[in-house]
Scaffold this motif. Structure first.
Motif, PDB file in Angstrom:
ATOM      1  N   ALA A  14       0.854  -1.193   0.000  1.00  7.49           N
ATOM      2  CA  ALA A  14       0.000   0.000   0.000  1.00  7.49           C
ATOM      3  C   ALA A  14       0.882   1.231   0.000  1.00  7.49           C
ATOM      4  O   ALA A  14       1.943   1.258   0.636  1.00  7.49           O
ATOM      5  CB  ALA A  14      -0.901   0.010   1.239  1.00  7.49           C
ATOM      6  N   HIS A  15       0.452   2.261  -0.713  1.00  4.11           N
ATOM      7  CA  HIS A  15       1.101   3.563  -0.636  1.00  4.11           C
ATOM      8  C   HIS A  15       0.196   4.452   0.207  1.00  4.11           C
ATOM      9  O   HIS A  15      -0.968   4.673  -0.135  1.00  4.11           O
ATOM     10  CB  HIS A  15       1.339   4.141  -2.020  1.00  4.11           C
ATOM     11  N   VAL A  16       0.730   4.918   1.333  1.00  6.10           N
ATOM     12  CA  VAL A  16      -0.032   5.696   2.302  1.00  6.10           C
ATOM     13  C   VAL A  16       0.384   7.158   2.159  1.00  6.10           C
ATOM     14  O   VAL A  16       1.561   7.494   2.342  1.00  6.10           O
ATOM     15  CB  VAL A  16       0.228   5.196   3.738  1.00  6.10           C
ATOM     16  N   ALA A  17      -0.576   8.014   1.831  1.00  3.54           N
ATOM     17  CA  ALA A  17      -0.300   9.437   1.623  1.00  3.54           C
ATOM     18  C   ALA A  17      -0.920  10.262   2.746  1.00  3.54           C
ATOM     19  O   ALA A  17      -2.046   9.997   3.169  1.00  3.54           O
ATOM     20  CB  ALA A  17      -0.852   9.889   0.270  1.00  3.54           C
ATOM     21  N   PHE A  18      -0.170  11.261   3.204  1.00  9.06           N
ATOM     22  CA  PHE A  18      -0.654  12.178   4.236  1.00  9.06           C
ATOM     23  C   PHE A  18       0.129  13.471   4.118  1.00  9.06           C
ATOM     24  O   PHE A  18       1.112  13.564   3.376  1.00  9.06           O
ATOM     25  CB  PHE A  18      -0.503  11.561   5.636  1.00  9.06           C
ATOM     26  N   ALA A  19      -0.314  14.496   4.827  1.00  8.73           N
ATOM     27  CA  ALA A  19       0.380  15.780   4.826  1.00  8.73           C
ATOM     28  C   ALA A  19       1.145  15.942   6.133  1.00  8.73           C
ATOM     29  O   ALA A  19       0.626  15.638   7.206  1.00  8.73           O
ATOM     30  CB  ALA A  19      -0.612  16.923   4.649  1.00  8.73           C
ATOM     31  N   ASP A  20       2.388  16.418   6.014  1.00  9.82           N
ATOM     32  CA  ASP A  20       3.229  16.666   7.180  1.00  9.82           C
ATOM     33  C   ASP A  20       3.719  18.106   7.095  1.00  9.82           C
ATOM     34  O   ASP A  20       4.529  18.433   6.222  1.00  9.82           O
ATOM     35  CB  ASP A  20       4.401  15.686   7.193  1.00  9.82           C
ATOM     36  N   ASP A  21       3.186  18.956   7.965  1.00  7.93           N
ATOM     37  CA  ASP A  21       3.519  20.389   7.938  1.00  7.93           C
ATOM     38  C   ASP A  21       3.328  20.988   6.553  1.00  7.93           C
ATOM     39  O   ASP A  21       4.164  21.740   6.057  1.00  7.93           O
ATOM     40  CB  ASP A  21       4.955  20.616   8.428  1.00  7.93           C
ATOM     41  N   LEU A  52      -0.224  10.649  14.713  1.00 12.43           N
ATOM     42  CA  LEU A  52      -1.500   9.981  14.908  1.00 12.43           C
ATOM     43  C   LEU A  52      -2.227  10.334  16.187  1.00 12.43           C
ATOM     44  O   LEU A  52      -3.380   9.996  16.348  1.00 12.43           O
ATOM     45  CB  LEU A  52      -1.295   8.468  14.862  1.00 12.43           C
ATOM     46  N   LYS A  53      -1.580  10.978  17.084  1.00 12.56           N
ATOM     47  CA  LYS A  53      -2.219  11.254  18.362  1.00 12.56           C
ATOM     48  C   LYS A  53      -3.477  12.109  18.202  1.00 12.56           C
ATOM     49  O   LYS A  53      -4.372  12.050  19.003  1.00 12.56           O
ATOM     50  CB  LYS A  53      -1.219  11.914  19.295  1.00 12.56           C
ATOM     51  N   VAL A  54      -3.550  12.891  17.131  1.00 14.82           N
ATOM     52  CA  VAL A  54      -4.721  13.734  16.902  1.00 14.82           C
ATOM     53  C   VAL A  54      -5.641  13.180  15.815  1.00 14.82           C
ATOM     54  O   VAL A  54      -6.669  13.771  15.517  1.00 14.82           O
ATOM     55  CB  VAL A  54      -4.292  15.173  16.519  1.00 14.82           C
ATOM     56  N   GLY A  55      -5.286  12.050  15.224  1.00 13.08           N
ATOM     57  CA  GLY A  55      -6.050  11.522  14.091  1.00 13.08           C
ATOM     58  C   GLY A  55      -5.546  12.191  12.829  1.00 13.08           C
ATOM     59  O   GLY A  55      -5.354  13.409  12.806  1.00 13.08           O
ATOM     60  N   LEU A  56      -5.302  11.438  11.812  1.00  8.32           N
ATOM     61  CA  LEU A  56      -4.655  11.971  10.620  1.00  8.32           C
ATOM     62  C   LEU A  56      -5.399  11.516   9.375  1.00  8.32           C
ATOM     63  O   LEU A  56      -5.530  10.314   9.139  1.00  8.32           O
ATOM     64  CB  LEU A  56      -3.204  11.467  10.580  1.00  8.32           C
ATOM     65  N   PRO A  57      -5.897  12.462   8.560  1.00 17.68           N
ATOM     66  CA  PRO A  57      -6.520  12.071   7.293  1.00 17.68           C
ATOM     67  C   PRO A  57      -5.468  11.462   6.370  1.00 17.68           C
ATOM     68  O   PRO A  57      -4.370  12.005   6.217  1.00 17.68           O
ATOM     69  CB  PRO A  57      -7.042  13.386   6.707  1.00 17.68           C
ATOM     70  N   VAL A  58      -5.792  10.320   5.788  1.00 15.34           N
ATOM     71  CA  VAL A  58      -4.868   9.641   4.887  1.00 15.34           C
ATOM     72  C   VAL A  58      -5.587   9.187   3.629  1.00 15.34           C
ATOM     73  O   VAL A  58      -6.810   9.041   3.612  1.00 15.34           O
ATOM     74  CB  VAL A  58      -4.192   8.410   5.554  1.00 15.34           C
ATOM     75  N   CYS A  59      -4.805   8.988   2.596  1.00 13.97           N
ATOM     76  CA  CYS A  59      -5.277   8.341   1.377  1.00 13.97           C
ATOM     77  C   CYS A  59      -4.367   7.146   1.162  1.00 13.97           C
ATOM     78  O   CYS A  59      -3.137   7.268   1.249  1.00 13.97           O
ATOM     79  CB  CYS A  59      -5.202   9.295   0.187  1.00 13.97           C
ATOM     80  N   ILE A  60      -4.954   5.984   0.936  1.00 13.68           N
ATOM     81  CA  ILE A  60      -4.187   4.759   0.732  1.00 13.68           C
ATOM     82  C   ILE A  60      -4.515   4.206  -0.646  1.00 13.68           C
ATOM     83  O   ILE A  60      -5.680   4.101  -1.021  1.00 13.68           O
ATOM     84  CB  ILE A  60      -4.522   3.715   1.817  1.00 13.68           C
TER      85      ILE A  60
END
Length: 196
Positions: A14-21, A52-60
């Motif tokens: 799986a390719h897991v996408a998220f935003a970091d800063d 993840l402590k705040v919940g993170l929107p992701v696209c997989i």
């Protein structure tokens, strides 16, 4: 949803996408599906797991490539594939039983039955491993199959066109150089490598 589940169950990466800063990040990860939950795991130090402590929107995304589609013109080259995109919110798995079940599922997704063939995970290893769950909130499956679709006038040209199949095949297992004498290849690995 059955098509989505079928693709997820057959895929292995799986390719897991998220935003970091504000910056987009994509990480390749192994995973497993239990009903409508996807589980991924990694080291606690990974930046994804720290968020993840705040919940993170992701696209997989999970994609299985089935073949190159070669047209009579470069414009009509394509690929046959099966793919699924999932959107959800990643959450840290803190329940010990859910974490254990997820780790078993991830291990067995790669080679069914492998978890039972390995030594038990130590408390130190469990503490160093983070598991996240993503509920499949929305999912879209996309696929392409079949021959190239060339311009009608191109079918009379003397250029080869067709499909070059692509398959995932498992090679013969290679023993670790430090494997004790007499240790045979595990049943889960024999089954995996004998798939046609």
């Amino acid at each position: 949803m059955e098509t989505v589940h079928d693709i997820l169950d057959e895929g292995i990466l799986a390719h897991v996408a998220f935003a970091d800063d504000g910056m987009p990040i994509v990480l390749p990860m192994i995973y497993a599906r239990i009903e409508d939950q996807l589980y991924i795991h990694g080291a606690k130090a990974t930046r994804l797991f720290k968020k993840l402590k705040v919940g993170l929107p992701v696209c997989i995304n999970v994609t299985i490539v089935d073949g190159l589609v070669v047209g009579r013109s470069a414009f009509h080259h394509s690929m046959n594939y099966r793919s699924v995109n999932i959107h959800g919110t990643a959450r840290l798995v803190e329940d010990e039983q859910e974490k254990y079940n997820a780790l078993v599922a991830i291990t067995d997704h790669l080679a069914p039955g492998r978890w039972e063939e390995t030594r038990e995970m130590t408390k130190k290893e469990a503490a160093a491993t983070t598991v996240i769950a993503v509920t499949i909130e929305t999912a879209a499956a996309k696929h392409r199959a079949g021959m190239p679709v060339d311009d009608e006038e191109d079918y009379d040209l003397d250029h080869w066109a067709g499909i070059v199949p692509i398959t995932t095949a498992y090679g013969q297992p290679i023993d670790d150089a430090r494997l004790k004498d007499g240790i045979q290849v595990a049943p889960s690995i024999r089954t995996l490598t004998s798939r046609k």
